[in-house]
Design an enzyme around this catalytic site. Structure first.
Site, PDB file in Angstrom:
ATOM      1  N   PRO A  12       0.782  -1.221   0.000  1.00 37.56           N
ATOM      2  CG  PRO A  12      -0.106  -1.089   2.130  1.00 37.56           C
ATOM      3  CD  PRO A  12       0.528  -2.048   1.187  1.00 37.56           C
ATOM      4  CG  ASN A  13      -0.140   4.237   1.454  1.00 37.41           C
ATOM      5  OD1 ASN A  13      -1.159   4.776   1.028  1.00 37.41           O
ATOM      6  ND2 ASN A  13      -0.103   3.612   2.618  1.00 37.41           N
ATOM      7  NE  ARG A  20       4.184   6.583   1.541  1.00 38.92           N
ATOM      8  CZ  ARG A  20       4.421   5.323   1.894  1.00 38.92           C
ATOM      9  NH1 ARG A  20       4.807   4.445   0.991  1.00 38.92           N
ATOM     10  NH2 ARG A  20       4.267   4.960   3.138  1.00 38.92           N
ATOM     11  CE1 TYR A  25       9.092   4.905   2.292  1.00 42.40           C
ATOM     12  CE2 TYR A  25       7.647   6.798   2.551  1.00 42.40           C
ATOM     13  CZ  TYR A  25       8.104   5.581   2.989  1.00 42.40           C
ATOM     14  OH  TYR A  25       7.579   5.022   4.129  1.00 42.40           O
ATOM     15  CG  ASN A  76       8.474  -2.098  -0.190  1.00 41.28           C
ATOM     16  OD1 ASN A  76       8.006  -2.221   0.939  1.00 41.28           O
ATOM     17  ND2 ASN A  76       9.030  -0.970  -0.609  1.00 41.28           N
ATOM     18  CB  ALA A  79       1.780   0.072   6.064  1.00 45.13           C
ATOM     19  CD  GLU A 100      11.054  -7.751   5.008  1.00 42.09           C
ATOM     20  OE1 GLU A 100      11.487  -8.831   5.498  1.00 42.09           O
ATOM     21  OE2 GLU A 100      10.561  -6.844   5.706  1.00 42.09           O
ATOM     22  CG  HIS A 102      11.412  -2.479   4.033  1.00 41.58           C
ATOM     23  ND1 HIS A 102      10.042  -2.417   3.931  1.00 41.58           N
ATOM     24  CD2 HIS A 102      11.703  -3.669   4.600  1.00 41.58           C
ATOM     25  CE1 HIS A 102       9.530  -3.521   4.440  1.00 41.58           C
ATOM     26  NE2 HIS A 102      10.520  -4.304   4.846  1.00 41.58           N
ATOM     27  NE  ARG A 109      10.489   6.100   7.947  1.00 40.29           N
ATOM     28  CZ  ARG A 109       9.502   5.867   7.068  1.00 40.29           C
ATOM     29  NH1 ARG A 109       9.665   4.914   6.146  1.00 40.29           N
ATOM     30  NH2 ARG A 109       8.401   6.578   7.104  1.00 40.29           N
TER      31      ARG A 109
END
Ligand code: DQA
Length: 151
Positions: A12-13, A20, A25, A76, A79, A100, A102, A109
Site C-alpha cells: 500500500p501507498n 509521497r 522515499y 516490499n 505498511a 524483502e 524497503h 525510523r
C-alpha cells in the site's frame, strides 16, 4: 532469454512514490521502479512481473497465483510489513524464495517499523538503499535461483 521468473510485489501507498514523502522515499515514481526492475531482470536473465496493490487480499491472491507461475518473490509489503501475519503466512505457504525490500531504512525510523512479520520468512532483506534496493534484491534472487538450480 530468461532462466527464471520473479514476481516483484509492492504494498500500500507505493503507488504514490515520487510524490509521497520524497525526503524519505525519493523522487522516483513506481513506474520508474518498474523500469529499473525490468532492466535489471533483462541483465540478470530474469523475467519480471511487477505489481502493486493497496489491498492485503489482492497481494495474497497474487502470491497464491504465483505458486505455480514464478520461481521467486521480491516483496516490499510497505505498511503490511509491520501488521500482516496473513502475508507472511502466504509467503510461507507458497514455498518460494523471498527477498524483502524497503526503500527507507526502517530501523532509523519509528519503533513500529522495526518489526517485520515478513522477515521471518525471507531469505534476504534489503533496507535503506532507496529504489536501488530493488535491483539488489533481484541480483540476490538471481543468485539464490542459480544456486538452487545447481544443486
Ligand atoms: C517501506 C517502509 C514501511 O515502513 C512503510 O510503511 C512503507 C514503505 C519502505 O519501502 O521503506 O510504506 O516499506
Amino acid at each position: 532469454m530468461s532462466f527464471a521468473s520473479v514476481l516483484v510485489l509492492n504494498g500500500p501507498n507505493l503507488n504514490l512514490l515520487g510524490t509521497r514523502e520524497p525526503a524519505i522515499y525519493g523522487s522516483e515514481t513506481l513506474d520508474d521502479v518498474a523500469k529499473l526492475c525490468r532492466d535489471a531482470g533483462e541483465r540478470l536473465g530474469l523475467s519480471v512481473d511487477f505489481c502493486q496493490s493497496n489491498a492485503e487480499h489482492q497481494l495474497i491472491d497474487w502470491l497464491h497465483a504465483a505458486r505455480t507461475k514464478v520461481d521467486g518473490i521480491v516483496i516490499n509489503p510497505a505498511a503490511y510489513t509491520h501488521t500482516s501475519v496473513a502475508i507472511a503466512d502466504a509467503l510461507s505457504a507458497i514455498g518460494k524464495p523471498v527477498v524483502e525490500v524497503h526503500i527507507s531504512n526502517v530501523h532509523r525510523r519509528e519503533a513500529f517499523r522495526h518489526h517485520s512479520y515478513v522477515s521471518a520468512v525471507a531469505d534476504a532483506i534489503i533496507v535503506g538503499c532507496g529504489t536501488q534496493g530493488y535491483v539488489f534484491a533481484l541480483e540476490r534472487m538471481a543468485t539464490i535461483l542459480k544456486n538452487r538450480a545447481a544443486k
